[in-house]
Write a protein that holds these residues in place. Structure first.
Motif, PDB file in Angstrom:
ATOM      1  N   TYR A  63       0.823  -1.213   0.000  1.00  0.00           N
ATOM      2  CA  TYR A  63       0.000   0.000   0.000  1.00  0.00           C
ATOM      3  C   TYR A  63       0.856   1.261   0.000  1.00  0.00           C
ATOM      4  O   TYR A  63       0.466   2.277  -0.583  1.00  0.00           O
ATOM      5  CB  TYR A  63      -0.990  -0.010   1.159  1.00  0.00           C
ATOM      6  CG  TYR A  63      -2.050  -1.059   0.937  1.00  0.00           C
ATOM      7  CD1 TYR A  63      -2.892  -0.995  -0.165  1.00  0.00           C
ATOM      8  CD2 TYR A  63      -2.186  -2.138   1.783  1.00  0.00           C
ATOM      9  CE1 TYR A  63      -3.834  -1.965  -0.408  1.00  0.00           C
ATOM     10  CE2 TYR A  63      -3.128  -3.115   1.553  1.00  0.00           C
ATOM     11  CZ  TYR A  63      -3.957  -3.023   0.453  1.00  0.00           C
ATOM     12  OH  TYR A  63      -4.882  -3.989   0.214  1.00  0.00           O
ATOM     13  N   LEU A  67       0.338   4.131  -2.887  1.00  0.00           N
ATOM     14  CA  LEU A  67      -0.012   5.502  -2.518  1.00  0.00           C
ATOM     15  C   LEU A  67       1.112   6.502  -2.777  1.00  0.00           C
ATOM     16  O   LEU A  67       0.914   7.707  -2.612  1.00  0.00           O
ATOM     17  CB  LEU A  67      -0.414   5.549  -1.043  1.00  0.00           C
ATOM     18  CG  LEU A  67      -1.650   4.724  -0.705  1.00  0.00           C
ATOM     19  CD1 LEU A  67      -1.856   4.684   0.789  1.00  0.00           C
ATOM     20  CD2 LEU A  67      -2.870   5.272  -1.409  1.00  0.00           C
ATOM     21  N   ASN A  75      -1.845  10.015  -9.494  1.00  0.00           N
ATOM     22  CA  ASN A  75      -2.289   8.908  -8.661  1.00  0.00           C
ATOM     23  C   ASN A  75      -3.782   9.088  -8.406  1.00  0.00           C
ATOM     24  O   ASN A  75      -4.187   9.931  -7.615  1.00  0.00           O
ATOM     25  CB  ASN A  75      -1.515   8.876  -7.349  1.00  0.00           C
ATOM     26  CG  ASN A  75      -1.759   7.597  -6.579  1.00  0.00           C
ATOM     27  OD1 ASN A  75      -2.776   6.938  -6.771  1.00  0.00           O
ATOM     28  ND2 ASN A  75      -0.837   7.249  -5.706  1.00  0.00           N
ATOM     29  N   VAL A  78      -5.285   8.952  -4.765  1.00  0.00           N
ATOM     30  CA  VAL A  78      -5.105  10.111  -3.895  1.00  0.00           C
ATOM     31  C   VAL A  78      -6.099  11.222  -4.235  1.00  0.00           C
ATOM     32  O   VAL A  78      -6.506  11.986  -3.367  1.00  0.00           O
ATOM     33  CB  VAL A  78      -3.649  10.619  -3.983  1.00  0.00           C
ATOM     34  CG1 VAL A  78      -3.442  11.872  -3.174  1.00  0.00           C
ATOM     35  CG2 VAL A  78      -2.695   9.538  -3.511  1.00  0.00           C
ATOM     36  N   PHE A  84     -10.757   8.271  -0.833  1.00  0.00           N
ATOM     37  CA  PHE A  84      -9.365   8.037  -0.470  1.00  0.00           C
ATOM     38  C   PHE A  84      -9.249   7.840   1.037  1.00  0.00           C
ATOM     39  O   PHE A  84      -8.552   6.932   1.507  1.00  0.00           O
ATOM     40  CB  PHE A  84      -8.496   9.217  -0.924  1.00  0.00           C
ATOM     41  CG  PHE A  84      -7.094   9.162  -0.398  1.00  0.00           C
ATOM     42  CD1 PHE A  84      -6.227   8.155  -0.791  1.00  0.00           C
ATOM     43  CD2 PHE A  84      -6.640  10.119   0.483  1.00  0.00           C
ATOM     44  CE1 PHE A  84      -4.927   8.116  -0.316  1.00  0.00           C
ATOM     45  CE2 PHE A  84      -5.338  10.081   0.962  1.00  0.00           C
ATOM     46  CZ  PHE A  84      -4.488   9.083   0.558  1.00  0.00           C
ATOM     47  N   MET A  88      -7.967   4.510   2.915  1.00  0.00           N
ATOM     48  CA  MET A  88      -6.872   4.503   3.887  1.00  0.00           C
ATOM     49  C   MET A  88      -7.290   3.800   5.185  1.00  0.00           C
ATOM     50  O   MET A  88      -6.530   3.003   5.736  1.00  0.00           O
ATOM     51  CB  MET A  88      -6.420   5.932   4.194  1.00  0.00           C
ATOM     52  CG  MET A  88      -5.725   6.608   3.048  1.00  0.00           C
ATOM     53  SD  MET A  88      -4.180   5.822   2.615  1.00  0.00           S
ATOM     54  CE  MET A  88      -3.230   6.171   4.069  1.00  0.00           C
TER      55      MET A  88
END
Length: 133
Positions: A63, A67, A75, A78, A84, A88
C-alpha cells in the motif's frame, strides 16, 4: 436504453470503447501518447515479471507503493477525497488485523518458547529485579 458493453477496440492503443462512442475520443485518433511505465521496486517488479523472488510482500509495503506520489504521474487513488480517506482506513484495518494472524501462524519462527521465563514471571507476579539474574 443502455449504452451497451465496452467491446469495440481502439485501433491505436487497443483501449476498449463503447459501440457508439465517437472516433478519436480515447486517444485523439492516435495523436495521444501514453507515458512510459516506470519499473516498480523489488519485490513488486519480480512478481510482475514472474522472476523467482521472495513472493511475500507485506501489506504495508504494497500500500505504501500504491499511494506513493511520483513526479509526472497522476495517482487516481489520492485524488478521490472522501473515498481516499475510506480506502486509507480500510487498508489500515486490514494491515493491523494481519498482525495477530501472523503472530499466531509463525510461532516457530518467532521462537516463542524462548519467552517462557518471561511468561512465568508475569503469571507469578515476580519482582522484575530478580529476572535474568
Amino acid at each position: 436504453m443502455g449504452i451497451g458493453a465496452m467491446d469495440k477496440e481502439c485501433p491505436h492503443f487497443s483501449a476498449l470503447k463503447f459501440k457508439n462512442e465517437p472516433a478519436g475520443m480515447c486517444c485523439t485518433s492516435g495523436k495521444g501518447q501514453l507515458p512510459e511505465i516506470e519499473t516498480p521496486p523489488e519485490p513488486l517488479n519480480g512478481l510482475l515479471i514472474g522472476a523467482e523472488t521472495n513472493k511475500n510482500v507485506i501489506l504495508k509495503d504494497y500500500y505504501a507503493y500504491r499511494l506513493m506520489i511520483r513526479r509526472g504521474q497522476d495517482n487516481v487513488i489520492v485524488r478521490c477525497c472522501e473515498l481516499f480517506q475510506q480506502y486509507m482506513v480500510d487498508m489500515y484495518v486490514k494491515i493491523e488485523s494481519e498482525r495477530p494472524r501472523y503472530l499466531r501462524c509463525n510461532q516457530q519462527k518467532l521462537r516463542a518458547e524462548e519467552y517462557i521465563h518471561l511468561r512465568d514471571a508475569i503469571v507469578s507476579n515476580v519482582d522484575t529485579s530478580e529476572i535474568g539474574g
